[in-house]
Design a protein around this motif. Sequence first.
Motif, mmCIF file in Angstrom:
data_model
loop_
_atom_site.group_PDB
_atom_site.id
_atom_site.type_symbol
_atom_site.label_atom_id
_atom_site.label_comp_id
_atom_site.label_asym_id
_atom_site.label_seq_id
_atom_site.Cartn_x
_atom_site.Cartn_y
_atom_site.Cartn_z
ATOM 1 N N HIS A 1 3.864 -48.797 -12.738
ATOM 2 C CA HIS A 1 3.525 -50.062 -12.088
ATOM 3 C C HIS A 1 4.669 -51.056 -12.246
ATOM 4 O O HIS A 1 4.989 -51.813 -11.321
ATOM 5 C CB HIS A 1 2.235 -50.629 -12.687
ATOM 6 C CG HIS A 1 1.586 -51.666 -11.834
ATOM 7 N ND1 HIS A 1 0.278 -52.054 -12.005
ATOM 8 C CD2 HIS A 1 2.055 -52.410 -10.792
ATOM 9 C CE1 HIS A 1 -0.024 -52.983 -11.114
ATOM 10 N NE2 HIS A 1 1.036 -53.217 -10.371
ATOM 11 N N ARG B 1 6.666 -53.006 -9.350
ATOM 12 C CA ARG B 1 6.751 -54.471 -9.360
ATOM 13 C C ARG B 1 8.196 -54.933 -9.231
ATOM 14 O O ARG B 1 8.497 -55.904 -8.522
ATOM 15 C CB ARG B 1 6.132 -55.015 -10.646
ATOM 16 C CG ARG B 1 5.937 -56.534 -10.652
ATOM 17 C CD ARG B 1 5.359 -57.018 -11.966
ATOM 18 N NE ARG B 1 4.037 -56.451 -12.199
ATOM 19 C CZ ARG B 1 3.744 -55.639 -13.207
ATOM 20 N NH1 ARG B 1 4.679 -55.263 -14.062
ATOM 21 N NH2 ARG B 1 2.514 -55.190 -13.352
ATOM 22 N N TYR C 1 9.272 -54.679 -5.694
ATOM 23 C CA TYR C 1 8.657 -55.769 -4.934
ATOM 24 C C TYR C 1 9.435 -57.070 -5.109
ATOM 25 O O TYR C 1 9.635 -57.835 -4.155
ATOM 26 C CB TYR C 1 7.213 -55.933 -5.404
ATOM 27 C CG TYR C 1 6.409 -56.987 -4.682
ATOM 28 C CD1 TYR C 1 5.750 -56.686 -3.486
ATOM 29 C CD2 TYR C 1 6.273 -58.276 -5.203
ATOM 30 C CE1 TYR C 1 4.999 -57.645 -2.824
ATOM 31 C CE2 TYR C 1 5.523 -59.233 -4.545
ATOM 32 C CZ TYR C 1 4.895 -58.915 -3.361
ATOM 33 O OH TYR C 1 4.155 -59.865 -2.699
#
Length: 350
Positions: free
Chosen positions: A187, A191, A194
């Motif tokens: 994750h 992130r 992103y």
Amino acid sequence: MEFVYEKKDHQSSVIYGETVASLLKNEPLEERHILLVTNQRYYDLFSDKLIQLFNERQNLDWYICKNDTHCNNFSELEALLTFVAAFPAKEDYLLIGLGNEGVMYLSAFINQTAVLTTELWLLPLSLQALSESLTGNGLIELNHKNALSVPSLATRIVYDQTMIKKDGDRQLIDFLVFIQCGLVCSHEFLRDLYKNFTDRSRLNQQSFNGLMEPMLGYYQKDEAAIHKFGQLFETAFYTVDGGHLLSVYMKSLLGSLLQLVWSQQKNGFSFHIKNFLVWLIRLGYPIEFPEQIFVSDYVQELLTCSEEFGEASCLLDIGVLGDKEFFEAEELIQAVEEYKNLIEKIKRGQ
């Protein structure tokens, strides 16, 4: 840069951030006969350069494949076997696969099964091709399904970014490799993608160099899980009516996104899928489920794929794989309809 990539009891030297020219400059090839397998496109682009790099001192023969991503098929295998059969078995050969994903798999298969004594180098010309070279398998497909497979890991895998043509949607297609790693393995990594690649402009301008080492680490640990995530959903697009409207890479992306939605519906983990999809649209991905494909038809193909290939991995959270689960028709319909509803809401600005 060099990454020692280990797969089961074998290892490969993955070289990136260095050119093929600099690598060959000091490489003692020991007058080995070179067999170079490539796509027509890359032969046209790089044959003169490579002949010069080998200083015309090596016996160099080319086998030219079609440009199709799935050129690792029976037709191409038969032609390549005919090609290698013409060479004497008593010599030592350096087999080089240069090109797309199909060439990586085809070269790896021939390396392990031909009667010639060969050492395999792979020179993938995209990140997608690099990811396939890391599977440690030679694969032959029949109707886009794996038909023959042998363990085969290249001695060297050289990713020369100066040979990568970043035209068209190449950056978008290659970036899918990192997105898949984030969904399946981390994750935090997703992130970071992103935050650092906020839109299409940043994606085209930013270098992927800093992502290479973590990506290789994820593949070394979880290559099979990364490749299989979304695979059943992807395969169904090859057989459903209207699936031909999607490119090879969009089939892959939609497969992963639908498995993500299905996983969240089953396990209820916290993840802002809508924000994630908005980000993908900003990057330039056409992520709509084609209107020409009926949900009922697609779900039926998914169920057929599940009967043939088994269960699908279900995420417990982003970067955390849980147990494999069998498909249920009603759950699949809900997942696809939910995905379509999310896209509609985004289009309406809700």
